[in-house]
Design a protein around this motif. Structure first.
Motif, PDB file in Angstrom:
ATOM      1  N   UNK A 156      29.629  78.191  -4.444  1.00  0.00           N
ATOM      2  CA  UNK A 156      31.065  78.196  -4.703  1.00  0.00           C
ATOM      3  C   UNK A 156      31.457  77.166  -5.746  1.00  0.00           C
ATOM      4  N   UNK A 157      30.881  75.976  -5.653  1.00  0.00           N
ATOM      5  CA  UNK A 157      31.152  74.923  -6.623  1.00  0.00           C
ATOM      6  C   UNK A 157      30.669  75.323  -8.016  1.00  0.00           C
ATOM      7  N   UNK A 158      29.506  75.935  -8.089  1.00  0.00           N
ATOM      8  CA  UNK A 158      28.967  76.389  -9.370  1.00  0.00           C
ATOM      9  C   UNK A 158      29.863  77.439 -10.005  1.00  0.00           C
ATOM     10  N   UNK A 159      30.371  78.365  -9.222  1.00  0.00           N
ATOM     11  CA  UNK A 159      31.270  79.406  -9.739  1.00  0.00           C
ATOM     12  C   UNK A 159      32.557  78.786 -10.267  1.00  0.00           C
ATOM     13  N   UNK A 160      33.127  77.849  -9.518  1.00  0.00           N
ATOM     14  CA  UNK A 160      34.355  77.182  -9.953  1.00  0.00           C
ATOM     15  C   UNK A 160      34.118  76.426 -11.263  1.00  0.00           C
ATOM     16  N   UNK A 161      33.014  75.710 -11.367  1.00  0.00           N
ATOM     17  CA  UNK A 161      32.700  74.969 -12.599  1.00  0.00           C
ATOM     18  C   UNK A 161      32.501  75.906 -13.777  1.00  0.00           C
ATOM     19  N   UNK A 162      31.810  77.004 -13.569  1.00  0.00           N
ATOM     20  CA  UNK A 162      31.606  77.976 -14.647  1.00  0.00           C
ATOM     21  C   UNK A 162      32.926  78.565 -15.122  1.00  0.00           C
ATOM     22  N   UNK A 163      33.807  78.915 -14.203  1.00  0.00           N
ATOM     23  CA  UNK A 163      35.115  79.445 -14.585  1.00  0.00           C
ATOM     24  C   UNK A 163      35.923  78.408 -15.340  1.00  0.00           C
ATOM     25  N   UNK A 164      35.869  77.155 -14.894  1.00  0.00           N
ATOM     26  CA  UNK A 164      36.612  76.091 -15.573  1.00  0.00           C
ATOM     27  C   UNK A 164      36.136  75.930 -17.007  1.00  0.00           C
ATOM     28  N   UNK A 165      34.831  75.838 -17.214  1.00  0.00           N
ATOM     29  CA  UNK A 165      34.313  75.645 -18.567  1.00  0.00           C
ATOM     30  C   UNK A 165      34.491  76.887 -19.420  1.00  0.00           C
ATOM     31  N   UNK A 166      34.453  78.060 -18.835  1.00  0.00           N
ATOM     32  CA  UNK A 166      34.657  79.285 -19.592  1.00  0.00           C
ATOM     33  C   UNK A 166      36.096  79.379 -20.069  1.00  0.00           C
ATOM     34  N   UNK A 167      37.054  79.019 -19.230  1.00  0.00           N
ATOM     35  CA  UNK A 167      38.462  79.117 -19.597  1.00  0.00           C
ATOM     36  C   UNK A 167      38.865  78.068 -20.622  1.00  0.00           C
ATOM     37  N   UNK A 168      38.334  76.865 -20.528  1.00  0.00           N
ATOM     38  CA  UNK A 168      38.752  75.804 -21.440  1.00  0.00           C
ATOM     39  C   UNK A 168      37.869  75.732 -22.686  1.00  0.00           C
ATOM     40  N   UNK A 169      36.761  76.443 -22.702  1.00  0.00           N
ATOM     41  CA  UNK A 169      35.831  76.361 -23.809  1.00  0.00           C
ATOM     42  C   UNK A 169      36.282  77.072 -25.067  1.00  0.00           C
ATOM     43  N   UNK A 170      37.298  77.951 -24.986  1.00  0.00           N
ATOM     44  CA  UNK A 170      37.712  78.677 -26.175  1.00  0.00           C
ATOM     45  C   UNK A 170      38.803  77.951 -26.955  1.00  0.00           C
ATOM     46  N   UNK A 171      39.275  76.817 -26.455  1.00  0.00           N
ATOM     47  CA  UNK A 171      40.314  76.050 -27.145  1.00  0.00           C
ATOM     48  C   UNK A 171      39.684  75.195 -28.228  1.00  0.00           C
ATOM     49  N   UNK A 172      40.131  75.378 -29.468  1.00  0.00           N
ATOM     50  CA  UNK A 172      39.616  74.596 -30.585  1.00  0.00           C
ATOM     51  C   UNK A 172      40.524  73.424 -30.938  1.00  0.00           C
ATOM     52  N   UNK A 173      41.820  73.591 -30.652  1.00  0.00           N
ATOM     53  CA  UNK A 173      42.795  72.566 -31.031  1.00  0.00           C
ATOM     54  C   UNK A 173      44.014  72.718 -30.133  1.00  0.00           C
ATOM     55  N   UNK A 174      44.554  71.581 -29.680  1.00  0.00           N
ATOM     56  CA  UNK A 174      45.816  71.605 -28.930  1.00  0.00           C
ATOM     57  C   UNK A 174      46.469  70.246 -29.076  1.00  0.00           C
ATOM     58  N   UNK A 175      47.754  70.263 -29.489  1.00  0.00           N
ATOM     59  CA  UNK A 175      48.486  69.022 -29.680  1.00  0.00           C
ATOM     60  C   UNK A 175      49.976  69.298 -29.558  1.00  0.00           C
ATOM     61  N   UNK A 176      50.709  68.346 -28.986  1.00  0.00           N
ATOM     62  CA  UNK A 176      52.165  68.437 -28.874  1.00  0.00           C
ATOM     63  C   UNK A 176      52.761  67.205 -29.534  1.00  0.00           C
TER      64      UNK A 176
END
Length: 152
Positions: free
Chosen positions: A9-29
């Protein structure tokens, strides 16, 4: 058995977290002083390297003091030598036409409206600037402008 399930379960959660945030190249406010955007104020985002093709998302953080239902913004794409290769005026609706209900996500009297920029240029850019075109010296109710770039 229970430890193996917890680890899975922990491995699945970590994989989803890195998959979702891995496509961001730039973010700034960038926040606005006095919660207003001056007519002569240019909001500028500079990347350390030109970004490849992807989806560019504009975020407008605003509150109930904003006097209109929409926001006209001009974006200007530049390369590292400040050469302009795209400039376009866009309309961002912030409130519904009939009810006046905010269109963004938020709580209290502060909301954030996300909209994909209609970039037509395929040239990698390293700088994007935003100017408001609302014909007021001080545009009240704008708290921040954000830019997010994600891979396709």
């Amino acid at each position: 058995m229970r430890i193996a399930l917890n680890l899975t379960g922990l491995l699945i959660v970590l994989l989803l977290f890195f998959q979702c945030s891995g496509n961001r190249e730039f973010e700034q406010y960038l926040g606005m002083e006095n919660i207003s955007w001056g007519l002569q104020d240019t909001i500028s985002f500079t990347m350390t390297h030109p970004l490849p093709e992807g989806v560019t998302i504009l975020a407008v953080k605003y509150n109930n003091d904003y006097p209109y239902r929409n926001l006209y913004i001009r974006y200007v794409l530049k390369d590292s030598t400040d050469h302009i290769f795209e400039s376009q005026l866009i309309n961002i609706p912030l409130f519904e036409n009939t009810s006046g209900k905010p269109l963004g996500k938020g709580y209290g009297s502060t909301y954030t409206r996300y909209d994909t920029l209609p970039l037509t240029s395929k040239v990698p850019y390293s700088k994007i600037e935003f100017l408001h075109y609302m014909r007021l010296e001080e545009l009240k109710g704008i708290e921040a402008i954000g830019l997010k770039r994600v891979n396709n």
